[in-house]
Motif scaffolding. Structure first.
Motif, short mmCIF file in Angstrom:
data_model
loop_
_atom_site.label_atom_id
_atom_site.label_comp_id
_atom_site.label_asym_id
_atom_site.label_seq_id
_atom_site.Cartn_x
_atom_site.Cartn_y
_atom_site.Cartn_z
N TYR C 250 -7.02 6.44 -10.89
CA TYR C 250 -5.76 5.55 -10.54
C TYR C 250 -5.48 6.04 -9.11
CZ TYR C 250 -0.84 4.58 -9.85
OH TYR C 250 0.22 4.26 -9.67
N SER C 251 -5.38 7.29 -9.01
CA SER C 251 -4.42 7.87 -7.90
C SER C 251 -5.21 7.64 -6.56
CB SER C 251 -4.25 9.40 -8.17
OG SER C 251 -3.55 9.56 -9.29
N HIS C 252 -6.56 7.55 -6.65
CA HIS C 252 -6.90 7.18 -5.27
C HIS C 252 -6.59 5.53 -4.95
CE1 HIS C 252 -8.71 6.29 -1.64
NE2 HIS C 252 -9.10 5.26 -1.92
N PRO C 253 -7.10 4.68 -6.09
CA PRO C 253 -6.63 3.23 -5.79
C PRO C 253 -4.85 3.09 -5.59
CG PRO C 253 -7.97 3.14 -7.51
CD PRO C 253 -7.77 4.69 -7.22
N ALA C 254 -4.10 4.01 -5.99
CA ALA C 254 -2.54 4.03 -5.97
C ALA C 254 -2.39 4.20 -4.61
CB ALA C 254 -2.25 5.17 -6.57
N VAL C 255 -3.02 4.92 -3.85
CA VAL C 255 -2.93 4.79 -2.25
C VAL C 255 -2.82 3.26 -1.82
CG1 VAL C 255 -3.67 5.46 0.04
CG2 VAL C 255 -3.77 7.06 -1.84
N TYR C 256 -3.92 2.42 -2.34
CA TYR C 256 -3.83 1.26 -1.85
C TYR C 256 -2.37 0.35 -2.40
CZ TYR C 256 -8.29 2.57 -0.39
OH TYR C 256 -9.27 3.38 0.28
N ILE C 257 -1.98 0.74 -3.39
CA ILE C 257 -0.72 0.27 -3.91
C ILE C 257 0.28 0.32 -3.07
CG2 ILE C 257 1.08 0.37 -5.70
CD1 ILE C 257 -0.94 1.05 -7.79
N MET C 258 0.30 1.50 -2.26
CA MET C 258 1.14 1.86 -1.33
C MET C 258 0.98 0.95 0.14
SD MET C 258 1.42 5.89 -1.66
CE MET C 258 0.92 6.49 -3.49
N ILE C 259 -0.48 1.10 0.43
CA ILE C 259 -0.77 0.58 1.75
C ILE C 259 -0.97 -0.89 1.87
CG2 ILE C 259 -3.00 0.76 1.82
CD1 ILE C 259 -0.81 2.06 4.69
N LEU C 260 -1.57 -1.54 0.86
CA LEU C 260 -1.86 -2.88 0.91
C LEU C 260 -0.56 -4.00 1.21
CD1 LEU C 260 -4.82 -3.61 -1.53
CD2 LEU C 260 -4.74 -4.21 0.69
N PRO C 261 0.58 -3.50 0.23
CA PRO C 261 1.73 -4.21 0.73
C PRO C 261 2.06 -4.13 1.90
CG PRO C 261 2.16 -3.19 -1.51
CD PRO C 261 0.84 -2.65 -0.82
N SER C 262 2.07 -2.93 2.53
CA SER C 262 2.58 -2.71 3.83
C SER C 262 1.60 -3.57 4.89
CB SER C 262 2.15 -1.34 4.38
OG SER C 262 3.40 -0.89 4.86
N MET C 263 0.49 -3.82 4.54
CA MET C 263 -0.57 -4.63 5.34
C MET C 263 0.35 -5.94 5.40
SD MET C 263 -3.78 -2.83 4.32
CE MET C 263 -4.97 -1.48 5.33
N GLY C 264 0.37 -6.51 4.17
CA GLY C 264 0.91 -7.64 3.89
C GLY C 264 2.24 -8.06 4.88
N VAL C 265 3.00 -7.06 4.96
CA VAL C 265 4.22 -7.15 5.80
C VAL C 265 3.63 -7.11 7.20
CG1 VAL C 265 6.11 -5.78 6.64
CG2 VAL C 265 5.68 -6.02 4.08
N ILE C 266 2.97 -6.44 7.70
CA ILE C 266 2.58 -6.08 8.84
C ILE C 266 2.07 -7.43 9.59
CG2 ILE C 266 0.90 -5.11 10.74
CD1 ILE C 266 3.27 -3.59 9.46
N SER C 267 1.17 -8.12 8.62
CA SER C 267 0.72 -9.59 9.01
C SER C 267 1.78 -10.67 9.39
CB SER C 267 -0.32 -10.27 8.04
OG SER C 267 -1.49 -9.28 7.64
N GLU C 268 2.85 -10.50 8.43
CA GLU C 268 3.81 -11.47 8.74
C GLU C 268 4.47 -11.33 10.05
OE1 GLU C 268 4.33 -14.17 6.34
OE2 GLU C 268 2.66 -13.24 5.53
N ILE C 269 4.81 -9.82 10.21
CA ILE C 269 5.66 -9.41 11.41
C ILE C 269 4.80 -9.91 12.61
CG2 ILE C 269 6.89 -7.72 12.59
CD1 ILE C 269 7.56 -6.33 9.98
#
Ligand SMILES: [Cu+2]
Lengths: 234, 92, 542
Positions: C250-269
């Motif tokens: 879990y805890s490695h993919p959990a890093v992507y739970i943190m970073i993937l949504p951030s990447m989504g935000v960055i694409s919009e901005i």
């Protein structure tokens, strides 16, 4: 083979944010399956632990398994499979708007589930008396009097009791988690029986019955794997 | 809203198959087959689970998306087992 | 400055009673509940960081003894990971925006959404309760057999708090998946979805398929510790590495739970403030899915020196290299989007640019760590600490703050003060680098993590890091102040102050309870910006 039915949807149950009953049903079904996928991985974690220890400590796991009652396990498996049948029949009754059959089948499912838990409780009690519950009181005696001579492998005295204890830790963790799921299922069934008695479900709206059915069958599947892994190791 | 009603006879046939498989698995466990006992027991379990998923849980009649998620959980479980055992089987 | 009211009925002024918030099923109000909650947790976790950065000013244990220090970094890790970072963007911005971005009136299961907040708060109360009762000292990783057998601290309550909070994460992910599949507006095909939605879909897959594994793992720790039944205890033949496998599954993919949504935000901005269509839309969309899937195949890189087999270490090392590919694809595509665009540097864009730089640095140092031989050298040093803070703070938190500023006018109907926004974005960037860059050096020189004393040669770099942390702390407090200020005194925002594309900008600010007066119909691709167009960028105040 199967029949495609299209009764009038019961629109009283469509929430404001859905367009129609169809969309709502599709969402509920998908949601339930996503939930069951999480359940697969939830149980999967212990199964993975089981696999590693079984691989490392085959003899100890066989010795531990011999302390389980195969007949009670078999009977319980049959009980659970039957409860899945009655659950499926309950869904059928809901789809065809037969209230009496729906209540009857739900009740049967609940009773069979309770019977399963009863047998399980009896088994737990026995393990407690035989001091096979892991923890401070655990004591594994090779060639125990509780096990008929014919079932005992000759090399049982070479078995390390600490890893037999490991087997019983997993036995109680796995069957305990499974039993907890059964208890939740029985609670939901009780609510559904009351609602069904009042006529809440019909061919136009049976989503809760279908979803509970999916959950119940899933719990059944977990047992289908637990049974050979815990009871049938030779 | 349209949906498939699985006829009751199908349910009874599946149930009969499940009970039969239960008997087979208990009997097979009594035959000493060495290392083959466990794979046989698990294969029978797999067949039983598949029957339940396809008929009792209606996946045979469900949209493809439901099938993807039904399979997805097991696929991810396979990943967990495969990579964990890549360590366990090669550890000294 | 005069206080103006909103002319229209909206989700905020629909009902002022307290219980209308506590019983709300409106995804936007639940997002606000989450925002308030995680902000509190953020400052709890931050306070612990202040204390141990203070301790690390000197080589000796002047402020805390070792036991206190262990509890402080455990508190910091558990709270920041499970009660801030994991829910941050998904539960706040995702909850608020996802239904609007796809033209829906709510998430598929609104009551489940509310339940997930209550479950989250229950988990949070348990974790904070464990901290008040004396805390735990296992680190956020709860490694066995220390956690299950040996430590005398409050592991059970802490682990159960994380266990409970996990279910809120599962329910959020489940809700997003079903919503994206079944509730898109007419005409909104998969390849017309904003990349924010793709990122959240990928994130949700991880939440749903990963979280149950850490739930069962922590439950087993609790059973072993609480009931004394052996599971991981090596004395009984148990395998502590089993815990680590399950934990990191879990805890490695959990890093992507943190970073993937951030990447989504960055694409919009980036698209909005570069006035440009996102370069390589499909590559970014699929790279999110690729990250989610490949992210599940790499967890063993946390176990290179644990006693895991060398063969498995090589497999995991190779897989970890692979996961860098989709991440790099995203960075290249954002850069290309900037290259062809008419860039303007409003606050959200400053955060986005900060994200791209810091994430790149964090990602590249991740490649060091994924390399088996180098990891043996820097394992459990400050190099690792610096690396994952570049990803989780430099990446995830920058994305969160950028997103909060970008959608603040939509969420509250008010503009934040731009000058203060830019100022604090700058302060955060400087403070962050001053805090964590020295830690790369410290780690490479061999300073181990999780100790409160160190040799004197390391003091200068540690003082730099602590100084940076205080700047960073100020940088976080400024937005807290001016965002609250803006709720009352900020100028009213128009429906689309940035001139952005996306359905969420086509409804009022703040939106009405059901988001849209009538279901929108989508007829074009996402990011329909005319390159070089800047007329809207300076007219964002009504
Ligand atoms: Cu990792």
């Amino acid at each position: 083979m199967e029949i495609t039915a299209a009764p009038m949807p019961d629109t009283r149950h469509v929430a404001h944010h859905f367009d129609d009953a169809e969309q709502q049903f599709v969402a509920a079904e998908l949601g339930m399956w996503v939930f069951l996928a999480t359940e697969v991985l939830f149980f999967g974690g212990v199964f993975c632990g089981y696999a590693i220890y079984r691989f490392k400590y085959a003899a100890e796991f066989i010795a531990g398994s011999h302390r389980l009652d195969v007949w009670l396990g078999t009977v319980n498996t049959a009980v659970l499979l039957t409860s899945s049948l009655t659950m499926a029949l309950a869904v059928h009754a809901a789809q065809t708007s037969r209230r009496g059959a729906l209540v009857r089948n739900l009740l049967l499912t609940l009773l069979l589930g309770a019977a399963f838990l009863g047998v399980k409780g009896y088994e737990y009690h026995h393990k407690f008396e035989e001091r096979l519950v892991p923890g401070r009181n655990f004591r594994f005696v090779a060639h125990s009097a509780h096990v008929p001579e014919s079932l005992q492998p000759a090399k049982e005295e070479k078995v390390d009791p600490r890893q037999v204890e490991l087997f019983f830790s997993l036995y109680f963790a796995m069957t305990g988690l499974h039993a907890l799921h059964m208890i939740i299922g029985i609670g939901v069934l009780a609510v559904l029986i009351v609602a069904a008695g009042r006529g809440a479900f019909s061919g136009g709206y049976f989503t809760p019955i279908e979803m509970t059915g999916l959950y119940w069958h899933f719990v059944d599947i977990v047992w289908v794997f637990l049974f050979p892994l815990l009871y049938l190791i030779r | 809203m349209s949906f498939h009603i699985v006829p009751r006879s199908t349910y009874f046939k599946v149930f009969a198959a499940l009970v039969l498989l239960l008997v087979v698995t208990v009997l097979a466990a009594k035959v000493p087959l060495g290392v083959f006992n466990t794979p046989i027991a698990l294969s029978i379990g797999l067949v039983k689970a598949t029957l339940i998923v396809l008929y009792f849980m209606h996946v045979r009649y469900s949209p493809p998306l439901v099938r993807v998620f039904a399979a997805g959980g097991f696929l991810w479980l396979a990943i967990m087992f495969a990579l964990t055992f890549s360590d366990v089987l090669t550890r000294h | 400055m005069t206080v103006q009211g909103f002319a229209h009925r909206n989700y905020l002024n629909a009902d002022y009673r307290f219980r209308s918030w506590l019983w709300t099923t409106d995804h936007k109000r639940i997002a606000i509940l989450y925002m308030i909650s995680i902000t509190m947790f953020f400052f709890v976790g931050g306070a612990a960081a202040v204390l141990f950065r203070l301790e690390l000013m000197t080589p000796r244990g002047d402020l805390t003894i070792a036991e206190t220090y262990n509890r402080l970094f455990t508190l910091h890790g558990v709270i920041m990971v499970f009660f801030f970072l994991i829910p941050s963007i998904p539960a706040v911005l995702g909850n608020f925006l996802l239904p609007m971005m796809i033209g829906a009136r709510d998430l598929a299961f609104p009551r489940l959404n509310l339940a997930s907040w209550y479950i989250f708060m229950l988990g949070g109360v348990m974790a904070v309760g464990a901290i008040i009762a004396g805390g735990a000292d296992t680190g956020w990783t709860f490694y066995t057999p220390y956690s299950s057998t040996y430590t005398n601290t409050n592991v059970i309550l802490m682990a159960l708090g994380v266990f409970v909070a996990g279910f809120s994460s599962i329910l959020t992910g489940l809700n997003f998946i079903v919503t994206i599949h079944t509730m898109r507006a007419p005409g909104l095909t998969w390849f017309r979805l904003p990349l924010f939605v793709w990122a959240h879909y990928a994130t949700s897959l991880i939440m749903v398929l990963g979280t149950p594994v850490i739930a069962i793992t922590l439950l087993l720790v609790v059973l072993e510790r609480g009931l004394g039944i052996p599971i991981f205890d090596p004395k009984m033949g148990g395998d502590p590495l089993l815990f680590q496998h399950l934990f990191w599954f879990y805890s490695h993919p959990a890093v992507y739970i943190m970073i993937l949504p951030s990447m989504g935000v960055i694409s919009e901005i980036v698209a909005c403030f570069a006035r440009n269509r996102v370069f390589g839309y499909k590559f970014i969309a699929f790279s999110s899915l690729a990250i989610a899937v490949i992210g599940f195949l790499v967890w063993g890189h946390h176990m290179f020196v644990s006693g895991q087999s060398v063969y498995a270490g090589m497999v995991f090392s190779f897989m970890s290299m692979l996961v860098a590919v989709p991440s790099a694809i995203k960075v290249f595509n954002w850069t290309a989007t900037l290259h062809k665009g008419a860039v303007s540097l409003e606050t959200p864009m400053l955060y986005a640019l900060g994200f791209i730089g810091l994430f790149t640095l964090g990602g590249l140092t991740g490649l060091f760590l994924a390399t088996l031989a180098i990891d043996v050298h820097v394992h459990d040093t400050y190099f690792v600490v610096a690396h994952f803070h570049y990803i989780m703070v430099g990446g995830a938190v920058m994305g969160y703050l950028g997103g909060i500023h970008f959608w603040w006018p939509k969420m509250t109907g008010r503009m934040y003060p731009e000058w203060w926004g830019r100022l604090s974005a700058g302060i955060i960037f400087i403070g962050f680098n001053l805090t964590f860059f020295p830690q790369f050096v410290l780690g490479y020189l061999g300073m181990p993590r999780r100790v409160h004393e160190y040799v004197e040669e390391f003091q200068v770099l540690n003082v730099m890091s602590s100084a940076g942390a205080s700047i960073l702390g100020v940088g976080y407090l400024i937005p807290l102040a001016y965002l609250i200020w803006s709720l009352r005194y900020g100028p009213l925002a128009s429906a689309n102050p940035w001139g952005a594309t996306g359905l969420e900008w086509q409804t009022e600010s703040p939106p009405t309870t059901f988001n849209f007066d009538k279901t929108p119909v989508v007829r074009e691709e996402a990011y329909h910006y005319d390159t070089g167009l800047t007329e809207a960028s300076h007219s964002h105040v009504l």
